[in-house]
Design an enzyme around this catalytic site. Structure first.
Site, PDB file in Angstrom:
ATOM      1  N   CYS A  46       0.820  -1.213   0.000  1.00  0.00           N
ATOM      2  CA  CYS A  46       0.000   0.000   0.000  1.00  0.00           C
ATOM      3  C   CYS A  46       0.856   1.265   0.000  1.00  0.00           C
ATOM      4  CB  CYS A  46      -0.953  -0.010   1.189  1.00  0.00           C
ATOM      5  SG  CYS A  46      -0.151   0.271   2.762  1.00  0.00           S
ATOM      6  N   CYS A  48       0.708   3.829   1.977  1.00  0.00           N
ATOM      7  CA  CYS A  48       1.186   4.319   3.273  1.00  0.00           C
ATOM      8  C   CYS A  48       2.425   3.539   3.735  1.00  0.00           C
ATOM      9  CB  CYS A  48       0.091   4.339   4.325  1.00  0.00           C
ATOM     10  SG  CYS A  48      -0.610   2.765   4.775  1.00  0.00           S
TER      11      CYS A  48
END
Length: 136
Positions: A46, A48
């Site tokens: 992902c 993040c």
């Protein structure tokens, strides 16, 4: 499962910085059981993880005190190792990315995804440095 060629640079982002990749449950057990402190990073594909978690974990090591052992498992790739690591992180629910600091096999600090997502890498690094200063 993600293709190996897709996650290779994401793995190397940590392994090139000294983190040891764990692929089996037995390897996770052995790493967490080591005497001293162990930082476990649950890596992820992902955004993040790329923007916040991995840079924060690496920046946290610019500190006088730091973990004795640096290890990582990759969610969505190394299922057995990730499941075993998350078992040691109970009562926290599974999340990725996440980071856990263990001292002599005991969980002493946890950063869940909601502590990482939307926060700058510098803030994550400072959170981890505070944990290192207390537990390492």
């Amino acid at each position: 499962m993600y293709p190996a060629e897709l996650v290779k640079p994401m793995r190397e982002d940590l392994t090139n910085f000294g983190f040891v990749e764990l692929h089996t449950g037995e390897a996770v057990e052995a790493a967490i059981a080591k005497e001293g402190t162990t930082l476990v990073v649950v890596n992820s594909v992902c955004g993040c993880a790329a923007a916040n978690a991995r840079p924060g974990a690496k920046a946290s090591l610019d500190n006088n005190k730091k973990p004795d052992n640096l290890v990582t498992v990759f969610a969505g790739v190394d299922r057995e190792a990730t499941d075993k690591a998350r078992g040691f992180m109970i009562p926290f629910p599974p999340s990725s990315p996440s980071m856990a600091l263990f001292r002599n096999g005991e969980l002493v600090h946890m950063l869940e995804r909601h502590h990482i997502e939307g926060r700058p890498a510098e803030m994550i690094a400072e959170n981890l440095k505070d944990a290192y200063n207390e537990h390492c």
